[in-house]
Design a protein around this motif. Structure first.
Motif, short mmCIF file in Angstrom:
data_model
loop_
_atom_site.label_atom_id
_atom_site.label_comp_id
_atom_site.label_asym_id
_atom_site.label_seq_id
_atom_site.Cartn_x
_atom_site.Cartn_y
_atom_site.Cartn_z
N ALA A 155 0.84 -1.20 0.00
CA ALA A 155 0.00 0.00 0.00
C ALA A 155 0.88 1.24 0.00
CB ALA A 155 -0.90 -0.01 1.23
N PRO A 156 0.36 2.34 -0.56
CA PRO A 156 1.16 3.58 -0.58
C PRO A 156 1.40 4.12 0.82
CG PRO A 156 -1.06 3.99 -1.38
CD PRO A 156 -0.95 2.52 -1.18
N LYS A 157 2.55 4.73 0.99
CA LYS A 157 2.94 5.32 2.27
C LYS A 157 2.81 6.84 2.17
CE LYS A 157 4.65 1.22 3.50
NZ LYS A 157 4.01 0.32 2.55
N PRO A 158 2.63 7.51 3.30
CA PRO A 158 2.56 8.97 3.28
C PRO A 158 3.84 9.58 2.70
CG PRO A 158 1.84 8.15 5.40
CD PRO A 158 2.43 6.98 4.64
N THR A 159 3.66 10.64 1.94
CA THR A 159 4.79 11.34 1.33
C THR A 159 4.84 12.78 1.84
OG1 THR A 159 3.45 12.16 -0.51
CG2 THR A 159 4.51 10.00 -0.81
N THR A 160 5.92 13.44 1.54
CA THR A 160 6.06 14.84 1.90
C THR A 160 4.91 15.65 1.31
OG1 THR A 160 8.47 14.63 1.96
CG2 THR A 160 7.59 16.86 1.71
N ARG A 161 4.57 15.36 0.09
CA ARG A 161 3.48 16.10 -0.57
C ARG A 161 2.15 15.92 0.16
NH1 ARG A 161 2.68 16.53 -6.98
NH2 ARG A 161 0.96 17.99 -6.90
N CYS A 162 1.87 14.69 0.62
CA CYS A 162 0.62 14.44 1.35
C CYS A 162 0.62 15.20 2.68
CB CYS A 162 0.45 12.95 1.61
SG CYS A 162 0.12 11.97 0.13
N PHE A 163 1.73 15.13 3.40
CA PHE A 163 1.82 15.87 4.66
C PHE A 163 1.67 17.37 4.44
CE2 PHE A 163 3.36 12.14 6.90
CZ PHE A 163 2.95 12.38 8.21
N ASN A 164 2.33 17.89 3.40
CA ASN A 164 2.23 19.32 3.12
C ASN A 164 0.80 19.74 2.83
OD1 ASN A 164 4.96 19.65 3.53
ND2 ASN A 164 5.48 19.86 1.37
N ALA A 165 0.05 18.89 2.15
CA ALA A 165 -1.35 19.21 1.86
C ALA A 165 -2.18 19.26 3.15
CB ALA A 165 -1.93 18.20 0.88
N VAL A 166 -1.94 18.34 4.07
CA VAL A 166 -2.66 18.36 5.35
C VAL A 166 -2.27 19.61 6.14
CG1 VAL A 166 -3.00 17.21 7.58
CG2 VAL A 166 -2.86 15.85 5.49
N LEU A 167 -1.00 19.90 6.18
CA LEU A 167 -0.54 21.10 6.88
C LEU A 167 -1.16 22.36 6.28
CD1 LEU A 167 3.22 20.12 7.25
CD2 LEU A 167 1.54 20.28 9.10
N LEU A 168 -1.28 22.39 4.96
CA LEU A 168 -1.88 23.53 4.29
C LEU A 168 -3.37 23.66 4.64
CD1 LEU A 168 -1.13 25.84 2.39
CD2 LEU A 168 -1.77 24.36 0.47
N ALA A 169 -4.03 22.53 4.79
CA ALA A 169 -5.44 22.56 5.21
C ALA A 169 -5.58 23.22 6.58
CB ALA A 169 -6.03 21.15 5.23
N TYR A 170 -4.69 22.88 7.50
CA TYR A 170 -4.73 23.53 8.81
C TYR A 170 -4.37 25.02 8.70
CZ TYR A 170 -5.55 19.32 11.54
OH TYR A 170 -6.12 18.19 12.09
N ALA A 171 -3.37 25.35 7.91
CA ALA A 171 -2.96 26.75 7.77
C ALA A 171 -4.06 27.59 7.12
CB ALA A 171 -1.68 26.85 6.95
N ASN A 172 -4.68 27.06 6.09
CA ASN A 172 -5.74 27.80 5.38
C ASN A 172 -7.03 27.88 6.18
OD1 ASN A 172 -4.05 28.22 3.22
ND2 ASN A 172 -4.92 26.60 1.96
N GLY A 173 -7.23 26.92 7.07
CA GLY A 173 -8.45 26.88 7.86
C GLY A 173 -8.52 27.92 8.96
#
Length: 115
Positions: free
Chosen positions: A52-70
């Motif tokens: 199965a795919p593992k979390p990547t830097t890009r995935c983490f950055n997108a989650v972090l951006l969701a918190y920042a934009n929220g």
């Protein structure tokens, strides 16, 4: 991602869903938590199944951006916790999960935006 199909999400599918939450975070107060839930599911599936795919830097950055934009209360603290988790995964051998300069900039944005 259910038993009704034989199609399993790949890293791009996960990241696309997470990024969609980041895009609507300014108008959806639960976007950060929803994005993180997808990342958590991805991580758990990756631990249970080595194919199965593992979390990547890009995935983490997108989650972090969701918190920042929220701009939600507690979003900056959650972003720091996710950064620490990301760093721990990288130290455990997740090579595609290394914080980069964009990661740190997003975390600073989350700290500045979230009271």
């Amino acid at each position: 991602e259910d038993d009704s199909t034989n199609i399993a999400p790949d890293a791009i599918s996960y990241c696309s869903c997470i990024s969609a939450w980041a895009e609507c975070a300014a108008t959806n107060p639960s976007a950060g938590a929803n994005a993180e839930a997808i990342l958590t599911r991805m991580h758990k599936r990756g631990e249970e199944n080595e194919d199965a795919p593992k979390p990547t830097t890009r995935c983490f950055n997108a989650v972090l951006l969701a918190y920042a934009n929220g701009r939600q209360k507690g979003g900056g603290k959650r972003a720091l916790e996710l950064l620490r988790f990301m760093e721990s995964l990288h130290s455990e051998g997740y090579d595609d999960c290394q914080p980069d300069s964009y990661t740190f900039n997003i975390v600073m944005k989350a700290l500045a935006n979230c009271k």
